[in-house]
Scaffold this active site. Structure first.
Site, PDB file in Angstrom:
ATOM      1  N   ALA A 243      52.434  17.505 -32.690  1.00 44.37           N
ATOM      2  CA  ALA A 243      51.956  16.775 -31.519  1.00 44.37           C
ATOM      3  C   ALA A 243      52.655  17.362 -30.296  1.00 44.37           C
ATOM      4  O   ALA A 243      53.766  17.894 -30.401  1.00 44.37           O
ATOM      5  CB  ALA A 243      52.283  15.298 -31.668  1.00 44.37           C
TER       6      ALA A 243
ATOM      7  N   GLY B 236      52.714  17.053 -36.678  1.00 44.91           N
ATOM      8  CA  GLY B 236      51.284  16.743 -36.683  1.00 44.91           C
ATOM      9  C   GLY B 236      50.432  17.848 -37.284  1.00 44.91           C
ATOM     10  O   GLY B 236      49.326  17.582 -37.753  1.00 44.91           O
TER      11      GLY B 236
ATOM     12  N   GLU C 168      50.463  17.211 -40.846  1.00 40.81           N
ATOM     13  CA  GLU C 168      49.718  15.960 -41.058  1.00 40.81           C
ATOM     14  C   GLU C 168      48.202  16.168 -40.966  1.00 40.81           C
ATOM     15  O   GLU C 168      47.443  15.555 -41.726  1.00 40.81           O
ATOM     16  CB  GLU C 168      50.198  14.909 -40.051  1.00 40.81           C
TER      17      GLU C 168
ATOM     18  N   GLU D 113      60.068  15.915 -37.275  1.00 41.78           N
ATOM     19  CA  GLU D 113      60.176  14.833 -36.288  1.00 41.78           C
ATOM     20  C   GLU D 113      61.580  14.257 -36.205  1.00 41.78           C
ATOM     21  O   GLU D 113      62.042  13.862 -35.144  1.00 41.78           O
ATOM     22  CB  GLU D 113      59.170  13.710 -36.627  1.00 41.78           C
TER      23      GLU D 113
HETATM   24  N1  CAA Z   1      54.653  20.577 -28.277  1.00 41.92           N
HETATM   25  C1  CAA Z   1      54.611  21.207 -27.069  1.00 41.92           C
HETATM   26  N2  CAA Z   1      54.889  22.501 -26.917  1.00 41.92           N
HETATM   27  C2  CAA Z   1      55.229  23.199 -28.005  1.00 41.92           C
HETATM   28  C3  CAA Z   1      55.295  22.625 -29.285  1.00 41.92           C
HETATM   29  C4  CAA Z   1      54.991  21.239 -29.407  1.00 41.92           C
HETATM   30  N3  CAA Z   1      54.983  20.604 -30.581  1.00 41.92           N
HETATM   31  N4  CAA Z   1      55.678  23.559 -30.166  1.00 41.92           N
HETATM   32  C5  CAA Z   1      55.823  24.702 -29.482  1.00 41.92           C
HETATM   33  N5  CAA Z   1      55.560  24.483 -28.169  1.00 41.92           N
HETATM   34  C6  CAA Z   1      55.633  25.454 -27.069  1.00 41.92           C
HETATM   35  C7  CAA Z   1      57.078  25.760 -26.687  1.00 41.92           C
HETATM   36  O1  CAA Z   1      57.588  24.757 -25.840  1.00 41.92           O
HETATM   37  C8  CAA Z   1      56.923  27.092 -26.001  1.00 41.92           C
HETATM   38  O2  CAA Z   1      56.415  26.858 -24.696  1.00 41.92           O
HETATM   39  P1  CAA Z   1      57.017  27.729 -23.434  1.00 41.92           P
HETATM   40  O3  CAA Z   1      56.610  29.146 -23.743  1.00 41.92           O
HETATM   41  O4  CAA Z   1      56.293  27.146 -22.272  1.00 41.92           O
HETATM   42  O5  CAA Z   1      58.488  27.550 -23.445  1.00 41.92           O
HETATM   43  C9  CAA Z   1      55.806  27.757 -26.799  1.00 41.92           C
HETATM   44  O6  CAA Z   1      55.124  26.704 -27.484  1.00 41.92           O
HETATM   45  C10 CAA Z   1      56.335  28.717 -27.847  1.00 41.92           C
HETATM   46  O7  CAA Z   1      57.292  28.031 -28.633  1.00 41.92           O
HETATM   47  P2  CAA Z   1      58.800  28.570 -28.889  1.00 41.92           P
HETATM   48  O8  CAA Z   1      59.263  29.335 -27.709  1.00 41.92           O
HETATM   49  O9  CAA Z   1      59.624  27.390 -29.296  1.00 41.92           O
HETATM   50  O10 CAA Z   1      58.535  29.571 -30.092  1.00 41.92           O
HETATM   51  P3  CAA Z   1      59.548  29.934 -31.257  1.00 41.92           P
HETATM   52  O11 CAA Z   1      58.933  31.075 -31.987  1.00 41.92           O
HETATM   53  O12 CAA Z   1      60.927  30.110 -30.749  1.00 41.92           O
HETATM   54  O13 CAA Z   1      59.566  28.635 -32.235  1.00 41.92           O
HETATM   55  C11 CAA Z   1      58.575  26.792 -33.435  1.00 41.92           C
HETATM   56  C12 CAA Z   1      58.386  28.238 -32.893  1.00 41.92           C
HETATM   57  C13 CAA Z   1      59.579  26.800 -34.561  1.00 41.92           C
HETATM   58  C14 CAA Z   1      57.216  26.331 -33.969  1.00 41.92           C
HETATM   59  C15 CAA Z   1      59.049  25.881 -32.286  1.00 41.92           C
HETATM   60  O14 CAA Z   1      58.179  26.025 -31.183  1.00 41.92           O
HETATM   61  C16 CAA Z   1      59.114  24.430 -32.650  1.00 41.92           C
HETATM   62  O15 CAA Z   1      60.024  24.011 -33.319  1.00 41.92           O
HETATM   63  N6  CAA Z   1      58.133  23.629 -32.152  1.00 41.92           N
HETATM   64  C17 CAA Z   1      58.163  22.197 -32.248  1.00 41.92           C
HETATM   65  C18 CAA Z   1      57.832  21.746 -33.657  1.00 41.92           C
HETATM   66  C19 CAA Z   1      57.923  20.249 -33.749  1.00 41.92           C
HETATM   67  O16 CAA Z   1      58.956  19.646 -33.553  1.00 41.92           O
HETATM   68  N7  CAA Z   1      56.785  19.634 -34.087  1.00 41.92           N
HETATM   69  C20 CAA Z   1      56.718  18.201 -34.280  1.00 41.92           C
HETATM   70  C21 CAA Z   1      56.263  17.520 -33.026  1.00 41.92           C
HETATM   71  S1  CAA Z   1      56.328  15.757 -33.154  1.00 41.92           S
HETATM   72  C22 CAA Z   1      54.972  15.315 -34.031  1.00 41.92           C
HETATM   73  O17 CAA Z   1      54.186  16.139 -34.459  1.00 41.92           O
HETATM   74  C23 CAA Z   1      54.824  13.845 -34.257  1.00 41.92           C
HETATM   75  C24 CAA Z   1      53.733  13.453 -35.179  1.00 41.92           C
HETATM   76  O18 CAA Z   1      53.959  13.162 -36.315  1.00 41.92           O
HETATM   77  C25 CAA Z   1      52.357  13.338 -34.699  1.00 41.92           C
END
Ligand code: CAA
Length: 260
Positions: free
Chosen positions: A66, A111, A114, A134
């Site tokens: 998400a 998500g 999911e 999460e």
């Molecule tokens: N939401 C918003 N933006 C996101 C995102 C997310 N879930 N995941 C990645 N992005 C964005 C980053 O902020 C980044 O944006 P900028 O270039 O503007 O800085 C871009 O995508 C590229 O990401 P990274 O620079 O972080 O890339 P990376 O290769 O270093 O890492 C990754 C990749 C491991 C996937 C890392 O991006 C990450 O950990 N993302 C978040 C994953 C996460 O926590 N997901 C769960 C969200 S909560 C949820 O989903 C709740 C639910 O149950 C519904």
């Protein structure tokens, strides 16, 4: 509806939704979820569409979760709306009368995992990464992860993933039954399409009844679930496809299903 965040194509009876926010690794904001909900509605109502594939654009991500940018300042009541939109959409995928395949091409986190769990079948690229991170954000899964993950891989493994936030690769996901099949990256979409076309050629009413019996029998007591199965099976006997399938078997030829 005009789509800004997904691509929607239909080919040979198979629809494909491609999550397309590559700069955010296809993170799901509410606008993208609404577009997905609309596309699922189109698939439901269009008789020419027999199967659906969900995948992500680019090589890096299926869906990285998400959208944390959208979520970060929401209050609990606003989060209820955000998560309910996800739940309604994912339930509509799970219960749609046509088969849905997740073709997981990269990160499927939070998500993203999911969404794949709501699909009937999960195919993964060797590069796919799954996880429920999460907990590392101070929250818990909100689109069914605490429920569907445990149902698919068991309580112990689901708790291991959700409580630790650890990511797992495609091979591990295959070993624990989270994904059905793993392919080289360039084979993922062709294999998903091949399988989707195969399912699209199956008798549609029987597919619908099989999904219904599995989905709605799961939470019933076994006797009631078996009764549901009997009713679903019996309904298949009112279709032309049942007659054709059995006749073709006895005549030792391939059936010509019509979907009626
Ligand atoms: N939401 C918003 N933006 C996101 C995102 C997310 N879930 N995941 C990645 N992005 C964005 C980053 O902020 C980044 O944006 P900028 O270039 O503007 O800085 C871009 O995508 C590229 O990401 P990274 O620079 O972080 O890339 P990376 O290769 O270093 O890492 C990754 C990749 C491991 C996937 C890392 O991006 C990450 O950990 N993302 C978040 C994953 C996460 O926590 N997901 C769960 C969200 S909560 C949820 O989903 C709740 C639910 O149950 C519904």
């Amino acid at each position: 509806m005009d789509y800004k965040n997904i691509l929607f194509t239909v080919d040979e009876g198979v629809a494909t939704v491609t999550f397309n926010r590559p700069k955010a690794l296809n993170a799901m904001n509410s606008e993208t979820m609404s577009e997905l909900a609309d596309a699922v509605g189109v698939c439901n109502s269009d008789d020419a569409i027999k199967a659906l594939i969900l995948t992500g654009s680019g090589e890096r991500a299926f869906v990285a979760g998400a959208d944390i940018v959208e979520m970060q300042n929401l209050r609990p009541q606003q989060i209820v709306s955000f998560m309910e939109l996800g739940h309604q959409t994912l339930r509509s995928i799970e219960t749609m009368p046509k088969p849905v395949i997740a073709a997981v091409n990269g990160y499927a986190l939070g998500g993203g995992t999911e969404i794949s769990l709501a699909c009937d079948i999960r195919f993964a690229s060797e590069k796919a990464i799954f996880g429920q991170p999460e907990i590392l954000l101070g929250i818990i899964p909100g689109w069914g992860g605490t429920q569907r993950l445990a149902r698919i891989i068991g309580f112990g493994r689901a708790k291991e993933m959700i409580l630790s936030g650890e990511q797992i690769n495609a091979q591990r996901a295959y070993e624990i039954g989270l994904v059905n099949r793993v392919f080289a990256p360039e084979q993922l979409i062709p294999e998903a399409q091949k399988f989707a076309r195969k399912l699209a050629g199956m008798p549609g009413f029987a597919i619908k009844m099989a999904k219904h019996s599995i989905n709605f029998g799961y939470d019933l007591a076994l006797d009631n679930a078996c009764r549901l199965e009997v009713e679903c099976c019996a309904q298949c006997f009112s279709t032309d496809d049942q007659k054709e399938g059995m006749k073709a078997f006895l005549e030792k030829r391939k059936p010509a299903f019509t979907g009626r």
